[in-house]
Write a protein that holds these residues in place. Structure first.
Motif, PDB file in Angstrom:
ATOM      1  N   LYS A  34     -94.254 -30.192   0.675  1.00  0.00           N
ATOM      2  CA  LYS A  34     -94.554 -31.350  -0.163  1.00  0.00           C
ATOM      3  C   LYS A  34     -93.878 -32.651   0.262  1.00  0.00           C
ATOM      4  O   LYS A  34     -94.296 -33.720  -0.164  1.00  0.00           O
ATOM      5  CB  LYS A  34     -94.152 -31.032  -1.614  1.00  0.00           C
ATOM      6  CG  LYS A  34     -94.894 -29.868  -2.254  1.00  0.00           C
ATOM      7  CD  LYS A  34     -96.321 -30.244  -2.567  1.00  0.00           C
ATOM      8  CE  LYS A  34     -97.016 -29.151  -3.372  1.00  0.00           C
ATOM      9  NZ  LYS A  34     -98.405 -29.528  -3.734  1.00  0.00           N
ATOM     10  N   VAL A  35     -92.811 -32.562   1.043  1.00  0.00           N
ATOM     11  CA  VAL A  35     -92.053 -33.769   1.393  1.00  0.00           C
ATOM     12  C   VAL A  35     -92.055 -33.941   2.910  1.00  0.00           C
ATOM     13  O   VAL A  35     -91.280 -33.302   3.620  1.00  0.00           O
ATOM     14  CB  VAL A  35     -90.606 -33.710   0.859  1.00  0.00           C
ATOM     15  CG1 VAL A  35     -89.886 -35.030   1.149  1.00  0.00           C
ATOM     16  CG2 VAL A  35     -90.588 -33.414  -0.638  1.00  0.00           C
TER      17      VAL A  35
ATOM     18  N   ARG B  25     -90.212 -26.913 -10.533  1.00  0.00           N
ATOM     19  CA  ARG B  25     -89.901 -28.126 -11.286  1.00  0.00           C
ATOM     20  C   ARG B  25     -88.850 -28.964 -10.551  1.00  0.00           C
ATOM     21  O   ARG B  25     -88.951 -30.202 -10.488  1.00  0.00           O
ATOM     22  CB  ARG B  25     -89.419 -27.773 -12.690  1.00  0.00           C
ATOM     23  CG  ARG B  25     -89.023 -28.968 -13.573  1.00  0.00           C
ATOM     24  CD  ARG B  25     -90.111 -30.052 -13.647  1.00  0.00           C
ATOM     25  NE  ARG B  25     -91.393 -29.543 -14.044  1.00  0.00           N
ATOM     26  CZ  ARG B  25     -91.806 -29.414 -15.293  1.00  0.00           C
ATOM     27  NH1 ARG B  25     -90.999 -29.771 -16.288  1.00  0.00           N
ATOM     28  NH2 ARG B  25     -93.019 -28.961 -15.549  1.00  0.00           N
ATOM     29  N   ALA B  26     -87.849 -28.322  -9.980  1.00  0.00           N
ATOM     30  CA  ALA B  26     -86.803 -29.066  -9.284  1.00  0.00           C
ATOM     31  C   ALA B  26     -87.365 -29.808  -8.070  1.00  0.00           C
ATOM     32  O   ALA B  26     -87.057 -30.981  -7.846  1.00  0.00           O
ATOM     33  CB  ALA B  26     -85.675 -28.123  -8.863  1.00  0.00           C
ATOM     34  N   VAL B  27     -88.169 -29.121  -7.271  1.00  0.00           N
ATOM     35  CA  VAL B  27     -88.747 -29.775  -6.090  1.00  0.00           C
ATOM     36  C   VAL B  27     -89.689 -30.896  -6.503  1.00  0.00           C
ATOM     37  O   VAL B  27     -89.686 -31.990  -5.908  1.00  0.00           O
ATOM     38  CB  VAL B  27     -89.482 -28.753  -5.202  1.00  0.00           C
ATOM     39  CG1 VAL B  27     -90.223 -29.466  -4.069  1.00  0.00           C
ATOM     40  CG2 VAL B  27     -88.497 -27.742  -4.629  1.00  0.00           C
TER      41      VAL B  27
ATOM     42  N   MET C 292     -98.882 -34.920  -0.397  1.00  0.00           N
ATOM     43  CA  MET C 292     -97.540 -34.806   0.174  1.00  0.00           C
ATOM     44  C   MET C 292     -96.817 -36.140   0.073  1.00  0.00           C
ATOM     45  O   MET C 292     -97.388 -37.194   0.352  1.00  0.00           O
ATOM     46  CB  MET C 292     -97.624 -34.352   1.633  1.00  0.00           C
ATOM     47  CG  MET C 292     -96.269 -34.306   2.348  1.00  0.00           C
ATOM     48  SD  MET C 292     -96.359 -33.702   4.046  1.00  0.00           S
ATOM     49  CE  MET C 292     -96.568 -31.939   3.758  1.00  0.00           C
ATOM     50  N   THR C 293     -95.542 -36.097  -0.334  1.00  0.00           N
ATOM     51  CA  THR C 293     -94.723 -37.294  -0.420  1.00  0.00           C
ATOM     52  C   THR C 293     -94.199 -37.663   0.967  1.00  0.00           C
ATOM     53  O   THR C 293     -93.661 -36.818   1.679  1.00  0.00           O
ATOM     54  CB  THR C 293     -93.539 -37.079  -1.372  1.00  0.00           C
ATOM     55  OG1 THR C 293     -94.050 -36.740  -2.663  1.00  0.00           O
ATOM     56  CG2 THR C 293     -92.694 -38.336  -1.470  1.00  0.00           C
ATOM     57  N   VAL C 294     -94.371 -38.933   1.362  1.00  0.00           N
ATOM     58  CA  VAL C 294     -93.882 -39.397   2.647  1.00  0.00           C
ATOM     59  C   VAL C 294     -92.621 -40.221   2.426  1.00  0.00           C
ATOM     60  O   VAL C 294     -92.626 -41.196   1.680  1.00  0.00           O
ATOM     61  CB  VAL C 294     -94.935 -40.250   3.374  1.00  0.00           C
ATOM     62  CG1 VAL C 294     -94.404 -40.712   4.726  1.00  0.00           C
ATOM     63  CG2 VAL C 294     -96.230 -39.468   3.551  1.00  0.00           C
ATOM     64  N   VAL C 295     -91.514 -39.819   3.056  1.00  0.00           N
ATOM     65  CA  VAL C 295     -90.238 -40.516   2.893  1.00  0.00           C
ATOM     66  C   VAL C 295     -89.591 -40.654   4.260  1.00  0.00           C
ATOM     67  O   VAL C 295     -89.939 -39.954   5.202  1.00  0.00           O
ATOM     68  CB  VAL C 295     -89.294 -39.738   1.951  1.00  0.00           C
ATOM     69  CG1 VAL C 295     -89.875 -39.624   0.572  1.00  0.00           C
ATOM     70  CG2 VAL C 295     -88.987 -38.362   2.520  1.00  0.00           C
ATOM     71  N   PRO C 296     -88.636 -41.570   4.399  1.00  0.00           N
ATOM     72  CA  PRO C 296     -87.864 -41.609   5.639  1.00  0.00           C
ATOM     73  C   PRO C 296     -87.174 -40.268   5.845  1.00  0.00           C
ATOM     74  O   PRO C 296     -86.919 -39.536   4.901  1.00  0.00           O
ATOM     75  CB  PRO C 296     -86.851 -42.728   5.387  1.00  0.00           C
ATOM     76  CG  PRO C 296     -87.469 -43.567   4.312  1.00  0.00           C
ATOM     77  CD  PRO C 296     -88.236 -42.617   3.448  1.00  0.00           C
ATOM     78  N   GLU C 297     -86.874 -39.936   7.099  1.00  0.00           N
ATOM     79  CA  GLU C 297     -86.266 -38.646   7.392  1.00  0.00           C
ATOM     80  C   GLU C 297     -85.007 -38.427   6.567  1.00  0.00           C
ATOM     81  O   GLU C 297     -84.160 -39.315   6.444  1.00  0.00           O
ATOM     82  CB  GLU C 297     -85.919 -38.556   8.870  1.00  0.00           C
ATOM     83  CG  GLU C 297     -85.433 -37.178   9.282  1.00  0.00           C
ATOM     84  CD  GLU C 297     -85.302 -37.053  10.782  1.00  0.00           C
ATOM     85  OE1 GLU C 297     -84.529 -36.195  11.223  1.00  0.00           O
ATOM     86  OE2 GLU C 297     -85.980 -37.814  11.502  1.00  0.00           O
TER      87      GLU C 297
END
Length: 358
Positions: free
Chosen positions: A28-29, A283-285, A1-6
């Protein structure tokens, strides 16, 4: 899973592509705040609308029951999208960091006909069909998969009706052998297949270019053409069908925060097909995840496997294709064809519910 700021992600449209994209982003995000916007609160299995019309399947399920925990649903119609805002027709707006346009395709019926490629049209057709007395004539306009499946389903469910299908070339997108299987299957169900170009329709007849007028008590329009006008209204670049212009990674050529997936995306080599909705959404996600990780997004290329049509509940023909959609010589009919088509239909809903696909 990709970890990003909110961050805020808005998905416009809750068909196969939109639902898969929303659930995949949620999977995934991490920390993505996902909102799905759709005109109705139900997910419509578009590939089963012909069954809905005939009364052999429900074809709907509440969207809320298919969304992952934490994904919000906003029931409403989108008027415009751009500059980081999705504006609804009531004037309210949803801000986004990233958005996915997944409004699908639409139908433009001739006067005097009922469209079967949309939920509203299918409901109108179902009501009209139920009111027809025995011996009435039903004409389905459109010789492609939607028309073939609609005519066959109606003929099997209502053998007391006279059902015909009219198209410039009914089942013309198959090899000669598969074409014969489709036409023979229609004939066994009592469907009259008429090859001809429809120039005009009224509430009581279908008029062909040849001058022939076919009497009809109910005429159903089964030709998909064009997409909803959201991208055009929003001032985005579109192609001749109104599909949003995208680059190789499925991002808008005008706004790099905006992806388009499914029938509303102007992807070279892509035709209107539910089979492409899932792979495009995946693919887009995944490209969004690449961008968030500072990586280069990967290009998307349509890859076809087959063209399949059901012929009632017990018949089907699946025409195998090459990746570029050109026809192979092989096809599958009978029970094997039914199983293949049903597997594909169930797979589309599974992907929409889980965010898994490819």
């Amino acid at each position: 899973m990709t970890v990003v700021p909110e961050m805020k992600v808005v998905v416009v449209g809750a068909g196969y592509a939109g639902m898969l994209a929303a659930n995949r982003v949620a999977r995934k995000v991490r920390a993505a705040e996902v909102t799905v916007v759709n005109p109705r609160p139900d997910f419509v299995e578009r590939v089963r609308l012909h069954q809905r019309i005939a009364g052999t399947a429900a074809a709907v399920e509440p969207i809320a029951s298919m969304l992952r925990d934490g994904v919000a649903l906003e029931v409403g119609t989108v008027d415009r999208i751009g500059d980081g805002v999705v504006t609804l027709d009531d004037g309210t707006g949803l801000t986004f960091d990233w958005a996915f346009l997944a409004v699908g395709s639409t139908v433009r019926p001739m006067p005097g006909t009922v469209p079967v490629g949309s939920w509203e049209g299918a409901e109108q057709a179902r009501t009209a069909l139920a009111a027809l007395p025995a011996g009435s004539a039903v004409t389905v306009v459109g010789g492609g998969p939607t028309g073939i499946e609609t005519a066959a389903e109606l003929a099997e469910a209502r053998p007391d009706l006279r059902v015909r299908i009219v198209g410039s070339a009914v089942a013309g997108d198959f090899t000669e052998r598969a074409h014969r299987k489709v036409r023979d299957g229609l004939a066994r169900l009592g469907v009259e297949a008429v090859d001809g170009h429809v120039v005009r329709t009224t509430e009581s007849a279908v008029h062909l270019r040849s001058g022939v007028a076919l009497a009809s008590d109910l005429t159903l329009w089964a030709i998909v053409s064009g997409v909803p006008g959201l991208a055009t209204r929003s001032g985005l670049t579109v192609d001749g069908d109104g599909r949003m212009a995208v680059d190789a990674s499925l991002r808008s050529v005008d706004d790099e925060r905006l992806f388009a997936i499914g029938d509303c995306a102007a992807v070279p080599g892509a035709r209107f097909a539910c089979a492409l909705a899932g792979p495009q959404a995946v693919r887009a996600v995944d490209n969004l995840r690449r961008l968030l990780a500072g990586r280069t997004p990967a290009p998307y290329t349509p890859r076809y496997v087959a063209r399949a049509v059901t012929l009632g509940r017990r018949g089907a023909v699946a025409q195998f294709t090459r990746r570029d959609d050109s026809l192979r010589r092989s096809h599958l009919a009978g029970r094997g064809g039914v199983m293949l088509k049903e597997l594909a239909s169930r797979g589309g809903k599974f992907g929409a519910r889980t965010g898994i696909g490819g």
